[in-house]
Design a protein around this motif. Structure first.
Motif, short mmCIF file in Angstrom:
data_model
loop_
_atom_site.label_atom_id
_atom_site.label_comp_id
_atom_site.label_asym_id
_atom_site.label_seq_id
_atom_site.Cartn_x
_atom_site.Cartn_y
_atom_site.Cartn_z
N ALA A 58 -4.60 -18.11 49.19
CA ALA A 58 -6.03 -17.86 49.04
C ALA A 58 -6.30 -16.85 47.93
O ALA A 58 -7.31 -16.93 47.23
CB ALA A 58 -6.62 -17.35 50.35
N SER A 59 -5.39 -15.89 47.76
CA SER A 59 -5.56 -14.88 46.71
C SER A 59 -4.19 -14.42 46.21
O SER A 59 -3.17 -14.66 46.85
CB SER A 59 -6.37 -13.69 47.23
OG SER A 59 -5.67 -13.04 48.27
N GLU A 61 -1.94 -11.11 44.45
CA GLU A 61 -1.83 -9.67 44.23
C GLU A 61 -0.65 -9.49 43.28
O GLU A 61 0.44 -10.00 43.54
CB GLU A 61 -1.56 -9.00 45.57
CG GLU A 61 -1.48 -7.50 45.52
CD GLU A 61 -1.23 -6.93 46.90
OE1 GLU A 61 -0.12 -6.40 47.11
OE2 GLU A 61 -2.12 -7.05 47.77
#
Length: 187
Positions: A58-59, A61
């Motif tokens: 989803a994301s 980092e």
């Protein structure tokens, strides 16, 4: 009729200096024009590689671990689903080899993409497919975190690229290095 310049040392040095200055200015201008498009193309290549080697996320980092850029994929709840790690070495037959190696949350190789290679076409350049899921030396699904990968010729379990053992060793060393980095991501 114009008088021809004498072929003296000062005249030759002056001519060569003028030619070198014009060539340097042209190269500097060309570099200025191509610098941004090259950087954008490299960034797009990295982004595509991340998407290709990571499980669905989803994301992202970005972290730096032991000097390596790591792109950690997170699910909607913020849990790690995997990581894509940039690693490379100069041990390939053609010199530098740079990979993006993906790992799932358990440390298994989920995929890889070659970011840079100078290997021989038809031999070492086969690494882009050889070690993939359907390749003869498949490393996808293995856990180099538990046991480092080596070629059969060195007592390991991975089939080397025919005629490219040096490239195969370099490739596996990069995957093993990325696995070591992955093991340190959450520490």
């Amino acid at each position: 009729m114009a008088k021809k310049a004498q072929s003296t040392l000062p005249n030759m040095l002056l001519s060569l200096t003028a030619i070198a200055l014009v060539a340097a200015a042209a190269l500097a201008a060309l570099n200025g024009v191509t610098k941004d498009p090259i950087a954008k193309a490299q960034q797009a290549k990295v982004e595509n590689a991340i998407g290709a080697v990571l499980p669905a996320f989803a994301s992202l980092e970005e972290r730096t671990v032991d000097g390596h850029v790591c792109h950690v994929g997170l699910d909607a709840d913020g849990n790690m689903v995997g990581a894509a790690i940039e690693a490379g070495n100069d041990k390939g037959f053609g010199g530098h080899l740079q990979l993006m190696v993906g790992f799932d949350s358990e440390g298994a190789v989920s995929g890889y993409q070659i970011l840079e290679t100078h290997e021989t076409p038809g031999l070492g350049a086969k690494a882009d497919q050889w070690f993939q899921k359907d390749g003869k030396g498949c490393v996808v699904g293995t856990k180099p975190v538990d046991a480092p990968l080596t070629v059969k010729k060195d007592g390991g379990s991975v089939d080397a690229i025919s005629g490219s053992t040096i490239t195969s060793r370099a490739f596996l060393a990069i995957v093993n290095e990325a696995a070591d980095v992955f093991a340190h991501i959450n520490q």
